[in-house]
Design a protein around this motif. Sequence first.
Motif: not given
Length: 309
Positions: A286-306
């Motif tokens: 975007h506009g001469g800027n490179l953005t690398m985005i990593c996304r990880w799930p925040m919980g096992p087996q459906g648990e949303p976050h910790f």
Amino acid sequence: MFIITLISVTAAALLLAHLLGLRRELRRMTEQLRQYNERATGKKLEVTLFDRRLEALAGQINRQSNLIVEAEANRRRTENELRQAIANISHDIRTPLTSILGYIQLLEVEPITPEEKLEYLEIVKNRTKRLQALLNDFFELSLIESSDYQLKTERIAMTVLLSDTLVGFYDQFNERGITPDIRLPREAVAVYADESAVRRVVENLLINTVKHASGPVTICFGQQGTLAELSIVNEAKELSASDVRLLFDRFYTVDRTRSGQGSGLGLSIAKSLMNKMNGTLTAELHGGNLTMICRWPMGPQGEPHFHYR
């Protein structure tokens, strides 16, 4: 009695007509399929006779045809990638090998001073290290992409891991005259993934950033819904949209001459590891800027976050 006979004859005539219609339709479908298989036409099967069973059959045949077309396209793409990978790795191996052999010949034949000898030996050592790094990356990628490669899922304190990893890159950023804008949450965020794999992904992204950044660098980490998100933004005016689409391909380098020190495997390794962890790694321009985005799930087996305190 006459009425019953008439009804029976009529029913038999209708049944015969329907069977004849089915027979004609099957012949027509067979001809359509023959022309399609012989590449005489790209049209899929069409049914003119209203019959649910024939329509279901034609639908399944068309679906199978689509699967075959997709499989053929995937095969051609894989073959092209393999040919390109072989060409690239051949070039990347041959270049340092040629240099190593050339300097060894100079050491053997030419009358040189002790200072020149040390200089040549240093060059040979650096080329050997580059060759070793390339082969190690190639082996690691082939190992990661094998079906037998397993990751250990555990609870990782991501804020701590990122802080520790970023400290290790302080000198490299400093050498490039870059002071990254680092934004980490005050609360400690945890994800469930493989710690060594997460560390490898982050290190590969930072190595890529240090190598190619040509301006300000912003590193952000935080929680986005049920996902933990790491983004690394740096100025990359030399990149085009087509470059960004190819960044995660094996052996791809923006340097068309492949004269740099990278193998072009670092981002491919990071992408494969993220896939193994059920996460994602994407790149945006975007506009001469490179953005690398990593996304990880925040919980096992459906648990949303910790979070931990």
